[in-house]
Design a protein around this motif. Structure first.
Motif, PDB file in Angstrom:
ATOM      1  N   TYR A   3       0.821  -1.218   0.000  1.00 21.31           N
ATOM      2  CA  TYR A   3       0.000   0.000   0.000  1.00 21.31           C
ATOM      3  C   TYR A   3       0.857   1.272   0.000  1.00 21.31           C
ATOM      4  CZ  TYR A   3      -3.319   3.451   1.673  1.00 21.31           C
ATOM      5  OH  TYR A   3      -4.076   4.577   1.803  1.00 21.31           O
ATOM      6  N   TYR A   4       1.831   1.324   0.912  1.00 23.11           N
ATOM      7  CA  TYR A   4       2.643   2.550   1.006  1.00 23.11           C
ATOM      8  C   TYR A   4       3.692   2.641  -0.092  1.00 23.11           C
ATOM      9  CZ  TYR A   4       0.695   4.000   5.432  1.00 23.11           C
ATOM     10  OH  TYR A   4      -0.162   4.440   6.395  1.00 23.11           O
ATOM     11  N   MET A   5       3.981   1.519  -0.728  1.00 21.56           N
ATOM     12  CA  MET A   5       5.072   1.528  -1.707  1.00 21.56           C
ATOM     13  C   MET A   5       4.627   2.116  -3.041  1.00 21.56           C
ATOM     14  SD  MET A   5       7.025   0.319   0.436  1.00 21.56           S
ATOM     15  CE  MET A   5       8.588  -0.367  -0.043  1.00 21.56           C
ATOM     16  N   PRO A  29      -1.031   8.194  -0.117  1.00 18.28           N
ATOM     17  CA  PRO A  29      -2.424   7.941   0.264  1.00 18.28           C
ATOM     18  C   PRO A  29      -3.110   9.082   1.016  1.00 18.28           C
ATOM     19  CG  PRO A  29      -0.943   6.902   1.821  1.00 18.28           C
ATOM     20  CD  PRO A  29      -0.082   7.636   0.854  1.00 18.28           C
ATOM     21  N   PHE A  30      -2.413  10.235   1.129  1.00 17.94           N
ATOM     22  CA  PHE A  30      -2.922  11.280   2.023  1.00 17.94           C
ATOM     23  C   PHE A  30      -3.901  12.220   1.329  1.00 17.94           C
ATOM     24  CE2 PHE A  30       1.153   9.888   3.426  1.00 17.94           C
ATOM     25  CZ  PHE A  30       1.012   9.739   4.782  1.00 17.94           C
ATOM     26  N   GLY A  31      -4.671  12.930   2.147  1.00 13.80           N
ATOM     27  CA  GLY A  31      -5.469  14.055   1.654  1.00 13.80           C
ATOM     28  C   GLY A  31      -6.845  13.678   1.173  1.00 13.80           C
ATOM     29  N   HIS A  45      16.679   6.570   5.565  1.00 13.49           N
ATOM     30  CA  HIS A  45      17.065   5.237   6.051  1.00 13.49           C
ATOM     31  C   HIS A  45      15.847   4.326   6.009  1.00 13.49           C
ATOM     32  CE1 HIS A  45      20.596   7.267   7.804  1.00 13.49           C
ATOM     33  NE2 HIS A  45      19.734   8.182   8.201  1.00 13.49           N
ATOM     34  N   ASP A  46      16.125   3.017   5.852  1.00 18.06           N
ATOM     35  CA  ASP A  46      15.033   2.040   5.912  1.00 18.06           C
ATOM     36  C   ASP A  46      14.644   1.737   7.348  1.00 18.06           C
ATOM     37  OD1 ASP A  46      14.647   1.688   3.224  1.00 18.06           O
ATOM     38  OD2 ASP A  46      16.181   0.131   3.058  1.00 18.06           O
ATOM     39  N   ARG A  47      15.621   1.847   8.263  1.00 21.97           N
ATOM     40  CA  ARG A  47      15.375   1.436   9.646  1.00 21.97           C
ATOM     41  C   ARG A  47      16.064   2.400  10.605  1.00 21.97           C
ATOM     42  NH1 ARG A  47      18.185  -3.966  10.309  1.00 21.97           N
ATOM     43  NH2 ARG A  47      19.882  -2.535   9.896  1.00 21.97           N
ATOM     44  N   GLU A  71       1.701   8.701  13.839  1.00 23.54           N
ATOM     45  CA  GLU A  71       1.010   7.649  13.067  1.00 23.54           C
ATOM     46  C   GLU A  71       2.001   6.727  12.356  1.00 23.54           C
ATOM     47  OE1 GLU A  71      -2.744   7.764  11.384  1.00 23.54           O
ATOM     48  OE2 GLU A  71      -3.107   9.861  11.844  1.00 23.54           O
ATOM     49  N   PHE A  72       3.045   6.356  13.062  1.00 23.28           N
ATOM     50  CA  PHE A  72       4.017   5.377  12.560  1.00 23.28           C
ATOM     51  C   PHE A  72       3.728   4.006  13.167  1.00 23.28           C
ATOM     52  CE2 PHE A  72       8.064   3.165  13.543  1.00 23.28           C
ATOM     53  CZ  PHE A  72       8.446   2.841  12.259  1.00 23.28           C
ATOM     54  N   PHE A  73       3.552   3.967  14.495  1.00 21.36           N
ATOM     55  CA  PHE A  73       3.406   2.673  15.156  1.00 21.36           C
ATOM     56  C   PHE A  73       2.112   1.964  14.749  1.00 21.36           C
ATOM     57  CE2 PHE A  73       6.787   4.364  17.793  1.00 21.36           C
ATOM     58  CZ  PHE A  73       7.547   3.235  18.053  1.00 21.36           C
TER      59      PHE A  73
HETATM   60  C1  LIG Z   1       0.095   6.814   8.337  1.00 21.08           C
HETATM   61  S1  LIG Z   1       1.556   7.328   7.574  1.00 21.08           S
HETATM   62  C2  LIG Z   1       1.978   8.669   8.656  1.00 21.08           C
HETATM   63  C3  LIG Z   1       2.707   9.752   7.942  1.00 21.08           C
HETATM   64  C4  LIG Z   1       3.106  10.993   8.710  1.00 21.08           C
HETATM   65  N1  LIG Z   1       3.819  10.693   9.927  1.00 21.08           N
HETATM   66  C5  LIG Z   1       1.929  11.891   8.991  1.00 21.08           C
HETATM   67  O1  LIG Z   1       1.604  12.052  10.142  1.00 21.08           O
HETATM   68  O2  LIG Z   1       1.349  12.412   8.041  1.00 21.08           O
HETATM   69  C6  LIG Z   1       2.740   6.065   7.926  1.00 21.08           C
HETATM   70  C7  LIG Z   1       4.138   6.350   7.411  1.00 21.08           C
HETATM   71  O3  LIG Z   1       5.023   5.338   7.880  1.00 21.08           O
HETATM   72  C8  LIG Z   1       5.721   4.776   6.771  1.00 21.08           C
HETATM   73  N2  LIG Z   1       6.007   3.391   7.151  1.00 21.08           N
HETATM   74  C9  LIG Z   1       5.133   2.389   7.320  1.00 21.08           C
HETATM   75  N3  LIG Z   1       5.761   1.271   7.753  1.00 21.08           N
HETATM   76  C10 LIG Z   1       7.071   1.596   7.871  1.00 21.08           C
HETATM   77  C11 LIG Z   1       8.231   0.880   8.298  1.00 21.08           C
HETATM   78  N4  LIG Z   1       8.155  -0.377   8.678  1.00 21.08           N
HETATM   79  N5  LIG Z   1       9.400   1.544   8.314  1.00 21.08           N
HETATM   80  C12 LIG Z   1       9.482   2.849   7.932  1.00 21.08           C
HETATM   81  N6  LIG Z   1       8.414   3.568   7.529  1.00 21.08           N
HETATM   82  C13 LIG Z   1       7.229   2.948   7.488  1.00 21.08           C
HETATM   83  C14 LIG Z   1       4.790   4.964   5.609  1.00 21.08           C
HETATM   84  O4  LIG Z   1       5.400   4.837   4.361  1.00 21.08           O
HETATM   85  C15 LIG Z   1       4.289   6.374   5.910  1.00 21.08           C
HETATM   86  O5  LIG Z   1       5.246   7.349   5.572  1.00 21.08           O
END
Ligand SMILES: C[S@@+](CC[C@H](N)C(=O)[O-])C[C@H]1O[C@@H](n2cnc3c(N)ncnc32)[C@H](O)[C@@H]1O
Length: 380
Positions: A40-42, A46-48, A141-143, A158-160
């Motif tokens: 989905y995120y790739m 998806p915003f707005g 970074h990826d991680r 909204e990351f976790f």
């Molecule tokens: C719901 S969005 C929140 C975006 C932003 N923080 C905001 O408040 O508008 C989740 C974000 O986390 C990223 N993401 C999801 N899983 C991830 C992971 N395992 N590692 C790094 N980024 C991740 C998504 O690509 C996206 O940028």
């Protein structure tokens, strides 16, 4: 199911299930959100209004500005380390970081010392962040592990809620992990030949019994409990970093305090409406409520101190969102002023994001409560 090469995430998942057996909810979620081609995120932004959901930084600049000022204040409390790493986890469109940096420019020494790091797995969103933050030197970074060592401030909005969860369910024979299998009663959608999925319970395994938090062992039959080892691993890493280097972190998300709870919170959001969670993997956002107590405990295990969580509305009011709204309105048109009022209400009103969303602070030992967490009962 078609024998043709997979041309959708549903086909890919069905093939994985045929090879390895039913998937955990965590594996399904990780693929649905992060599969390199179909996740989905790739694939998309998806915003707005035209997307699937809106987040706080996209609702109003005030959110990111206050997060930025929180960082400036925390940095000053840390003694103004220079340089330091300013890290955002899951930065979406980069809007929060853009607003935070603009507000933080009030303190030039902070801006000069900050090295901006974005932890983002999606190439589409990285490109978007690059546009938003044009002119700002950024390391992607990826991680979190890949961010260099040193004093660190971390933002995660909204990351976790996007990190994979596992689910366990109580039956009359005990706790079993919920898995996702191909729905053999309805294995294809005739028109598109798309595999369909359903929840099943692990047949003989012991994963369910292993995962269930002791406090919930006696929950009634039928109960579903969620745990997120992936979230806890990231939180522990934050804790270890804050124990090894001066720093603080802000975790903002929707979720619950007070420890593990019974309830199935896995949800799919598509075009601003809830959708069936298994119906269109990769096409809808999949999230689960965040267990703040588990995140705080994992960060403390790593060596940090935790404060809160507090309700987002209370935290924003303590940081001064109302005077900030009033200041913005002074130079606004009537229409803009109405928009500012409605954004303010969305962010802080209890029946909107004000109480569903919560804010947790993590800090290096001895730093004390960061801004917005000063009340003594907020420490743990
Ligand atoms: C719901 S969005 C929140 C975006 C932003 N923080 C905001 O408040 O508008 C989740 C974000 O986390 C990223 N993401 C999801 N899983 C991830 C992971 N395992 N590692 C790094 N980024 C991740 C998504 O690509 C996206 O940028």
């Amino acid at each position: 199911m078609s024998d043709a090469a997979p041309d959708s995430l549903a086909h890919h998942l069905a093939r994985r299930i045929l090879m390895d057996g039913p998937l955990s909810v965590a594996a399904f979620m990780a693929e649905a959100l992060g599969h390199p081609r179909f996740g989905y995120y790739m694939r998309q932004d998806p915003f707005g209004v035209s997307g699937d959901f809106t987040t706080a930084p996209e609702i109003s600049q005030m959110f990111g500005e206050l997060a930025g000022l929180w960082c400036v204040d925390s940095w000053a409390r840390l003694g103004g380390p220079a340089p330091f790493h300013l890290v955002e986890l899951g930065p979406g469109r980069g809007t929060l970081m853009q607003d935070a940096l603009r507000a933080a420019a009030l303190v030039p020494a902070f801006r000069e010392a900050a090295r901006v790091h974005l932890v983002e797995t999606s190439p589409t969103l990285r490109a978007r962040q690059k546009d938003t933050l044009a002119g700002v030197p950024v390391a992607w970074h990826d991680r979190l592990e890949d961010v260099p060592e040193g004093p660190t401030l971390i933002l995660a909005n909204e990351f976790f809620d996007a990190l994979p969860i596992r689910q366990v369910q109580k039956t009359n024979h005990g706790w079993f992990e919920r898995l996702i299998d191909i729905d053999s009663t309805e294995s294809t959608d005739e028109s598109t030949d798309t595999p369909r999925f359903r929840f099943v319970l692990e047949a003989f395994g012991s994963a369910g019994a292993r995962l269930i938090p002791p406090a919930l062992r006696d929950a009634p039959e039928g109960s579903v409990v969620e745990v997120s080892p992936a979230s806890q691993a990231v939180a522990r890493l934050i804790g270890e970093r804050l124990a090894a280097h001066p720093g603080a972190a802000l975790v903002i998300d929707y979720g619950y305090r007070g420890g593990p709870a019974v309830g199935d919170t896995l949800q799919a959001l598509r075009r601003h409406a809830y959708a069936p969670v298994l119906d269109a993997p990769g096409e809808a956002d999949l999230t689960a409520h965040v267990d703040f107590a588990a995140i705080a405990a994992a960060a403390r295990d790593g060596g940090a101190e935790s404060f809160g969580p507090v309700d987002q509305g209370d935290w924003l009011v303590r940081l001064g969102i109302q005077p900030r709204a009033a200041a913005l309105k002074r130079s606004a048109t009537a229409k803009q002023a109405a928009d500012i009022d409605s954004a303010l209400a969305r962010l802080i009103a209890p029946d909107q994001m004000g109480t569903l969303f919560k804010v947790l602070a993590l800090a290096s030992p001895g730093l004390g409560p960061p801004a917005g967490f000063e009340s003594p009962d907020l420490a743990s």
